[in-house]
Design a protein around this motif. Structure first.
Motif, PDB file in Angstrom:
ATOM      1  N   PHE A  63       0.840  -1.020  -0.218  1.00  0.00           N
ATOM      2  CA  PHE A  63       0.050  -0.196  -0.360  1.00  0.00           C
ATOM      3  C   PHE A  63       0.763   1.247  -0.039  1.00  0.00           C
ATOM      4  CE2 PHE A  63      -3.253  -2.691   0.668  1.00  0.00           C
ATOM      5  CZ  PHE A  63      -4.639  -2.289   0.496  1.00  0.00           C
ATOM      6  N   LYS A  64       1.936   0.830   0.639  1.00  0.00           N
ATOM      7  CA  LYS A  64       3.164   2.281   0.677  1.00  0.00           C
ATOM      8  C   LYS A  64       3.484   2.581  -0.430  1.00  0.00           C
ATOM      9  CE  LYS A  64       4.079   2.750   5.882  1.00  0.00           C
ATOM     10  NZ  LYS A  64       5.630   3.088   7.192  1.00  0.00           N
ATOM     11  N   ALA A  65       3.552   1.543  -1.040  1.00  0.00           N
ATOM     12  CA  ALA A  65       4.296   1.467  -2.502  1.00  0.00           C
ATOM     13  C   ALA A  65       3.572   2.315  -3.526  1.00  0.00           C
ATOM     14  CB  ALA A  65       3.711  -0.092  -3.100  1.00  0.00           C
ATOM     15  N   ASP A  66       2.361   2.524  -3.700  1.00  0.00           N
ATOM     16  CA  ASP A  66       1.662   3.853  -4.074  1.00  0.00           C
ATOM     17  C   ASP A  66       1.415   4.987  -3.925  1.00  0.00           C
ATOM     18  OD1 ASP A  66       0.483   1.647  -5.959  1.00  0.00           O
ATOM     19  OD2 ASP A  66      -1.087   1.120  -4.597  1.00  0.00           O
ATOM     20  N   GLY A  67       2.244   5.575  -2.511  1.00  0.00           N
ATOM     21  CA  GLY A  67       2.480   6.450  -2.228  1.00  0.00           C
ATOM     22  C   GLY A  67       1.383   7.359  -1.413  1.00  0.00           C
ATOM     23  N   PRO A  68       1.540   8.517  -1.083  1.00  0.00           N
ATOM     24  CA  PRO A  68       0.486   8.849   0.187  1.00  0.00           C
ATOM     25  C   PRO A  68      -0.631   8.691  -0.173  1.00  0.00           C
ATOM     26  CG  PRO A  68       2.181  10.611  -0.652  1.00  0.00           C
ATOM     27  CD  PRO A  68       2.446   9.405  -1.927  1.00  0.00           C
ATOM     28  N   GLN A  71      -3.127   4.622   4.133  1.00  0.00           N
ATOM     29  CA  GLN A  71      -3.615   4.517   4.649  1.00  0.00           C
ATOM     30  C   GLN A  71      -5.675   4.528   4.499  1.00  0.00           C
ATOM     31  OE1 GLN A  71      -2.652   6.719   7.838  1.00  0.00           O
ATOM     32  NE2 GLN A  71      -1.730   5.214   8.936  1.00  0.00           N
ATOM     33  N   GLY A  72      -6.044   5.218   3.810  1.00  0.00           N
ATOM     34  CA  GLY A  72      -7.059   4.867   2.806  1.00  0.00           C
ATOM     35  C   GLY A  72      -7.414   4.420   2.180  1.00  0.00           C
ATOM     36  N   ARG A  73      -6.390   4.100   1.255  1.00  0.00           N
ATOM     37  CA  ARG A  73      -6.581   2.451   0.683  1.00  0.00           C
ATOM     38  C   ARG A  73      -6.486   1.547   1.609  1.00  0.00           C
ATOM     39  NH1 ARG A  73      -2.918   5.870  -1.850  1.00  0.00           N
ATOM     40  NH2 ARG A  73      -1.420   4.687  -0.748  1.00  0.00           N
ATOM     41  N   ILE A  74      -5.779   1.608   2.924  1.00  0.00           N
ATOM     42  CA  ILE A  74      -6.331  -0.248   3.267  1.00  0.00           C
ATOM     43  C   ILE A  74      -7.580   0.623   3.452  1.00  0.00           C
ATOM     44  CG2 ILE A  74      -6.072  -1.097   5.073  1.00  0.00           C
ATOM     45  CD1 ILE A  74      -2.857  -0.034   5.091  1.00  0.00           C
TER      46      ILE A  74
END
Length: 84
Positions: A63-68, A71-74
């Motif tokens: 998830f972090k690899a896609d940038g800022p 946490q919202g994406r999770i």
């Protein structure tokens, strides 16, 4: 207080501090009469709840690899998995 020789920094007298400029004052709290003018993000009608959650390191890195906003994406992935 650390010894200036051990830190490599030179000691400076607090009285030698620079004068505060108007730019600094512009960032201070603003008032309209006695009411504090709130800045920043507006309060949400439904706020999020802070939780502690243990996840596998590879999940977090993915998830972090896609940038800022990771946490919202999770959160969105969990909503989708929960059928919300």
């Amino acid at each position: 207080m650390k010894n200036a020789k051990s830190t490599g920094a030179s000691w400076s007298d607090p009285d030698d501090a620079p004068k505060l400029a108007q730019d600094w004052a512009n960032g201070a709290d603003a008032y309209r009469g006695k009411a504090l003018i709130r800045r920043g993000r507006p309060t949400l009608a439904q706020t999020k709840q802070h939780v502690s959650l243990r996840l596998d390191p590879d999940v977090i890195e993915s998830f972090k690899a896609d940038g800022p906003g990771w946490q919202g994406r999770i959160n969105e992935a969990l909503r989708k998995a929960a059928g919300l």
